[in-house]
Design an enzyme around this catalytic site. Structure first.
Site, short mmCIF file in Angstrom:
data_model
loop_
_atom_site.label_atom_id
_atom_site.label_comp_id
_atom_site.label_asym_id
_atom_site.label_seq_id
_atom_site.Cartn_x
_atom_site.Cartn_y
_atom_site.Cartn_z
N ALA A 45 41.30 49.57 43.53
CA ALA A 45 42.69 49.43 43.09
C ALA A 45 43.43 50.74 43.30
O ALA A 45 42.83 51.81 43.42
CB ALA A 45 42.72 49.04 41.61
N GLY A 92 37.78 47.00 42.89
CA GLY A 92 38.47 45.79 43.35
C GLY A 92 38.14 45.44 44.78
O GLY A 92 38.22 44.27 45.18
N GLU A 103 34.97 43.56 44.48
CA GLU A 103 35.29 42.26 43.90
C GLU A 103 35.94 41.35 44.94
O GLU A 103 35.67 40.15 44.99
CB GLU A 103 36.18 42.44 42.67
CG GLU A 103 35.39 43.06 41.53
CD GLU A 103 36.22 43.48 40.34
OE1 GLU A 103 35.66 43.48 39.24
OE2 GLU A 103 37.41 43.81 40.51
N GLU A 145 34.63 52.40 38.67
CA GLU A 145 35.62 52.46 37.59
C GLU A 145 34.98 52.61 36.21
O GLU A 145 35.62 53.09 35.28
CB GLU A 145 36.55 51.24 37.63
CG GLU A 145 35.88 49.90 37.41
CD GLU A 145 35.41 49.22 38.68
OE1 GLU A 145 35.46 47.98 38.73
OE2 GLU A 145 34.95 49.91 39.61
#
Length: 180
Positions: A63, A108, A111, A131
């Site tokens: 992210a 992310g 993911e 993270e």
């Protein structure tokens, strides 16, 4: 489409290239561009499968940290669909999506790769959930998809410690999980 995600075709393969240098962060517009590209390719009968790849030196390195402050402070009131719903849309695509991982797929980015139907990685690629080192729990169903793909033990380690693992170790975890 937007210029953060470039669409192209190679025969029957639709290619989505994330183009958000330097690390292809999931800034606003990137997830939406991926979905727009998928929807375009789903309508194209000539396209049989979709490849998602990062332009430049990395897949998707997570992210955009600059966006976290806006989200947590409520300063970003114009957010589009949530990231989880975007990943579910990818997962439910009518055409297979392959994540072509090089460089890093972190947070992310991992993911996103896990929401694809298949994942391939160059030997030097690294994946992880770093993270957690910032006290942030992997959000977009990463804690659900990772155990299914890597096995519970490796997923717990990755989500607790936050150190990235290399492609060879990820493959080994996948094989170990598949043989159980």
């Amino acid at each position: 489409m937007n210029e953060l995600v470039i669409t192209s075709k190679d025969g029957e393969i639709g290619i989505l290239t994330v183009n958000n240098p330097p690390v292809n962060a999931l800034s606003p517009g990137v997830p939406e561009g991926i979905i727009a590209g998928i929807e375009t390719f789903e309508k194209d009968d000539a396209v049989k499968a979709i490849v998602l790849i990062g332009g430049g030196r990395t897949f998707i390195a997570g992210a955009d940290i600059r966006e976290f402050g806006k989200i947590t402070s409520g300063g970003d009131r114009k957010r589009g669909p949530g990231f989880v719903s975007i990943l579910e849309r990818m997962e439910n695509s009518s055409k297979p999506i392959v994540a072509a991982i090089h460089g890093t797929a972190l947070g992310g980015g991992l993911e996103t790769a896990m929401a694809c139907h298949y994942r391939v990685a160059v030997p030097s690629a690294q994946v992880g959930q770093p993270e957690v080192k910032l006290g942030i729990i992997p959000g977009a169903a990463g804690t659900q998809r990772l155990p299914r793909l890597a096995g519970v033990a490796k997923a717990v380690e990755m989500c607790a410690v936050g150190d990235p693992i290399g492609a060879a170790e990820a493959l080994k975890s996948r094989r170990r999980r598949s043989s159980c």
